[in-house]
Scaffold this motif. Structure first.
Motif, PDB file in Angstrom:
ATOM      1  N   LEU A   1      -3.887   4.006   2.285  1.00  0.00           N
ATOM      2  CA  LEU A   1      -4.225   3.154   1.147  1.00  0.00           C
ATOM      3  C   LEU A   1      -4.334   3.984  -0.128  1.00  0.00           C
ATOM      4  CD1 LEU A   1      -7.009   0.949   2.763  1.00  0.00           C
ATOM      5  CD2 LEU A   1      -4.852   0.085   1.835  1.00  0.00           C
ATOM      6  N   PRO A   2      -3.932   3.419  -1.269  1.00  0.00           N
ATOM      7  CA  PRO A   2      -4.124   4.120  -2.540  1.00  0.00           C
ATOM      8  C   PRO A   2      -5.603   4.134  -2.925  1.00  0.00           C
ATOM      9  CG  PRO A   2      -3.318   1.899  -2.940  1.00  0.00           C
ATOM     10  CD  PRO A   2      -3.293   2.099  -1.446  1.00  0.00           C
TER      11      PRO A   2
ATOM     12  N   ALA B   1       0.828  -1.204   0.000  1.00  0.00           N
ATOM     13  CA  ALA B   1       0.000   0.000   0.000  1.00  0.00           C
ATOM     14  C   ALA B   1       0.865   1.257   0.000  1.00  0.00           C
ATOM     15  CB  ALA B   1      -0.936  -0.014   1.208  1.00  0.00           C
ATOM     16  N   THR B   2       1.915   1.267   0.808  1.00  0.00           N
ATOM     17  CA  THR B   2       2.804   2.427   0.877  1.00  0.00           C
ATOM     18  C   THR B   2       3.507   2.654  -0.455  1.00  0.00           C
ATOM     19  OG1 THR B   2       3.157   2.110   3.248  1.00  0.00           O
ATOM     20  CG2 THR B   2       4.797   3.409   2.070  1.00  0.00           C
ATOM     21  N   LEU B   3       3.990   1.579  -1.074  1.00  0.00           N
ATOM     22  CA  LEU B   3       4.684   1.730  -2.349  1.00  0.00           C
ATOM     23  C   LEU B   3       3.723   2.181  -3.448  1.00  0.00           C
ATOM     24  CD1 LEU B   3       7.429   1.613  -3.550  1.00  0.00           C
ATOM     25  CD2 LEU B   3       7.147  -0.823  -3.956  1.00  0.00           C
ATOM     26  N   ALA B   4       2.473   1.720  -3.404  1.00  0.00           N
ATOM     27  CA  ALA B   4       1.489   2.189  -4.371  1.00  0.00           C
ATOM     28  C   ALA B   4       1.265   3.694  -4.230  1.00  0.00           C
ATOM     29  CB  ALA B   4       0.174   1.436  -4.189  1.00  0.00           C
ATOM     30  N   LEU B   5       1.243   4.190  -3.000  1.00  0.00           N
ATOM     31  CA  LEU B   5       1.086   5.626  -2.784  1.00  0.00           C
ATOM     32  C   LEU B   5       2.306   6.400  -3.260  1.00  0.00           C
ATOM     33  CD1 LEU B   5      -0.550   5.551   0.756  1.00  0.00           C
ATOM     34  CD2 LEU B   5      -1.624   6.395  -1.337  1.00  0.00           C
ATOM     35  N   LEU B   6       3.503   5.900  -2.937  1.00  0.00           N
ATOM     36  CA  LEU B   6       4.722   6.580  -3.355  1.00  0.00           C
ATOM     37  C   LEU B   6       4.857   6.640  -4.876  1.00  0.00           C
ATOM     38  CD1 LEU B   6       7.285   5.125  -0.773  1.00  0.00           C
ATOM     39  CD2 LEU B   6       6.483   7.490  -0.893  1.00  0.00           C
TER      40      LEU B   6
ATOM     41  N   LEU C   1      -6.775  -6.667   3.816  1.00  0.00           N
ATOM     42  CA  LEU C   1      -6.149  -5.463   4.353  1.00  0.00           C
ATOM     43  C   LEU C   1      -6.074  -4.352   3.309  1.00  0.00           C
ATOM     44  CD1 LEU C   1      -3.340  -7.153   6.447  1.00  0.00           C
ATOM     45  CD2 LEU C   1      -5.159  -5.694   7.365  1.00  0.00           C
ATOM     46  N   LEU C   2      -5.775  -4.706   2.063  1.00  0.00           N
ATOM     47  CA  LEU C   2      -5.700  -3.698   1.013  1.00  0.00           C
ATOM     48  C   LEU C   2      -7.078  -3.142   0.655  1.00  0.00           C
ATOM     49  CD1 LEU C   2      -2.980  -5.187  -1.372  1.00  0.00           C
ATOM     50  CD2 LEU C   2      -2.752  -3.277   0.218  1.00  0.00           C
ATOM     51  N   ALA C   3      -8.137  -3.847   1.040  1.00  0.00           N
ATOM     52  CA  ALA C   3      -9.490  -3.335   0.848  1.00  0.00           C
ATOM     53  C   ALA C   3      -9.889  -2.345   1.933  1.00  0.00           C
ATOM     54  CB  ALA C   3     -10.478  -4.490   0.814  1.00  0.00           C
ATOM     55  N   GLY C   4      -9.041  -2.172   2.937  1.00  0.00           N
ATOM     56  CA  GLY C   4      -9.326  -1.232   4.006  1.00  0.00           C
ATOM     57  C   GLY C   4     -10.091  -1.817   5.173  1.00  0.00           C
ATOM     58  N   ASP C   5     -10.254  -3.131   5.172  1.00  0.00           N
ATOM     59  CA  ASP C   5     -11.017  -3.780   6.239  1.00  0.00           C
ATOM     60  C   ASP C   5     -10.232  -3.807   7.548  1.00  0.00           C
ATOM     61  OD1 ASP C   5     -12.860  -4.288   4.265  1.00  0.00           O
ATOM     62  OD2 ASP C   5     -12.277  -6.385   3.987  1.00  0.00           O
TER      63      ASP C   5
ATOM     64  N   PHE D   1       2.344   0.565  -8.895  1.00  0.00           N
ATOM     65  CA  PHE D   1       2.931  -0.647  -8.315  1.00  0.00           C
ATOM     66  C   PHE D   1       2.006  -1.852  -8.428  1.00  0.00           C
ATOM     67  CE2 PHE D   1       3.624  -3.388  -4.508  1.00  0.00           C
ATOM     68  CZ  PHE D   1       4.864  -3.885  -4.882  1.00  0.00           C
ATOM     69  N   THR D   2       2.585  -2.991  -8.840  1.00  0.00           N
ATOM     70  CA  THR D   2       1.936  -4.298  -8.818  1.00  0.00           C
ATOM     71  C   THR D   2       2.681  -5.181  -7.827  1.00  0.00           C
ATOM     72  OG1 THR D   2       1.173  -4.164 -11.110  1.00  0.00           O
ATOM     73  CG2 THR D   2       1.360  -6.367 -10.155  1.00  0.00           C
ATOM     74  N   LEU D   3       1.943  -5.851  -6.962  1.00  0.00           N
ATOM     75  CA  LEU D   3       2.541  -6.742  -5.964  1.00  0.00           C
ATOM     76  C   LEU D   3       2.661  -8.143  -6.556  1.00  0.00           C
ATOM     77  CD1 LEU D   3       3.496  -7.376  -3.079  1.00  0.00           C
ATOM     78  CD2 LEU D   3       1.091  -7.701  -2.444  1.00  0.00           C
TER      79      LEU D   3
END
Length: 329
Positions: free
Chosen positions: A161-162, A89-94, A138-142, A99-101
């Motif tokens: 989160l992005p 999530a942090t790398l997607a924001l940066l 977690l990436l869904a914000g739950d 970013f693809t995981l």
């Protein structure tokens, strides 16, 4: 249209050099960049293993356009999946959503470091399945509480989160792994140009279709140099482990093990599987196996830190032109 990527090989270059190469690769026209995530190189001669996530963070700020990706991270042993989700999530924001995981079941070389042993392949796939479920939630914000056979998460949430969900690519090869993991992923990752892998993925219930919703992302080593003998020497020194295949490479625990396994590998053996030298047409021919097998994306690995900048300065631009002219649109 086929996309072409550049590989940030953390096993063969230091962190500052990798960031410089990333900037140069973007400037010359690569579409995306992938980073290995290793705790150790395969061979002592490679000599590097910086922390991939720090490198990618720096690359995210130093570049503007290229897609970024882990190729691949194991979210089950060195890293708890909840921590991987936070990092992604942090790398997607940066990177402003670039970013693809990329995830995989790991290699003994890297994962034995934390002293947790090395599970059988079936167990590693079970662990990866649980890890992806946790990461997705977690990436869904739950707010996530999870109790599985292999992992637990206690009342955890990612706070930064992005706007768009992080894409998840999964490295798979056999039909059982594809059936188990493809429905959980956005993209396919593979290191061999096998049409049967793409076909099995697309035939799996619940899997996103490659060529429509999903990408199929491959990777191929090359060793460009104006002098063919120099290229063959470098490829043998740095990449003679490559011929062992996944079934061997995933289980060896140390650089000494890889040195022993490759001690009788000759330069001509390596050159038989990795295009070496100045012939760009030979590289295009080798890469073409991927798009002929149905892959949408191919990341190139220029072998060795020696000559890396010269490859980017002199060969990468003309090579990309030839690849794009030859690949299907």
């Amino acid at each position: 249209m086929t996309k072409f990527g550049y590989t940030l090989m953390t096993e063969q270059s230091g962190p500052r050099e990798l960031v410089d190469y990333a900037v140069a690769a973007e400037a010359v026209g690569f579409d995306f960049e992938v980073s290995s995530d290793h705790y150790s190189p395969w061979l002592t001669e490679q000599g590097h293993a910086p922390y991939a996530w720090s490198v990618l963070g720096a690359v995210a700020h130093a570049t503007e356009r290229v897609g970024l990706m882990t190729y691949v991270t194991c979210p089950t042993m060195r890293y708890h999946p909840a921590v991987v989700a936070q990092k992604a999530a942090t790398l997607a924001l940066l990177s402003d959503g670039r970013f693809t995981l990329g995830l995989g079941s790991g290699e003994n070389l890297n994962e034995h470091t934390v002293g947790a042993g090395w599970p059988a392949l079936e167990t590693r796939h079970e662990m990866l399945e649980e890890a992806i479920e946790i990461i997705r939630a977690l990436l869904a914000g739950d707010l996530v509480t999870y109790r599985g056979e292999h992992f637990a998460v206690d009342s955890s949430r990612i706070w930064d989160l992005p706007d768009e969900p992080v894409r998840i690519g999964v490295a798979v090869a056999g039909p059982r792994a594809i059936e188990q993991l493809a429905p959980l992923a956005d993209d396919l990752i593979a290191v061999e140009p096998r049409a049967d892998v793409v076909e099995t993925w697309n035939a799996t219930d619940g899997a996103p279709q490659i060529g429509a919703a999903a990408r199929a992302i491959g990777q191929i080593p090359i060793c460009w140099d104006p002098d063919e003998e120099t290229a063959r020497r470098r490829a043998h020194e740095q990449f003679r482990w490559f011929g062992g295949g996944w079934s061997v490479n995933s289980d060896l625990p140390t650089t000494a093990g890889f040195a022993a396994a490759s001690q009788f590998t000759r330069p001509e053996d390596v050159a038989g599987s990795i295009p070496c030298g100045p012939d760009l047409d030979a590289i295009v021919e080798a890469v073409s196996a991927y798009w002929e097998a149905g892959f949408t994306d191919v990341a190139l690995v220029q072998v060795g830190d020696e000559g890396q900048q010269r490859f980017l300065d002199e060969a990468a631009g003309p090579l990309l032109e030839r690849l794009r002219a030859a690949a299907p649109s």
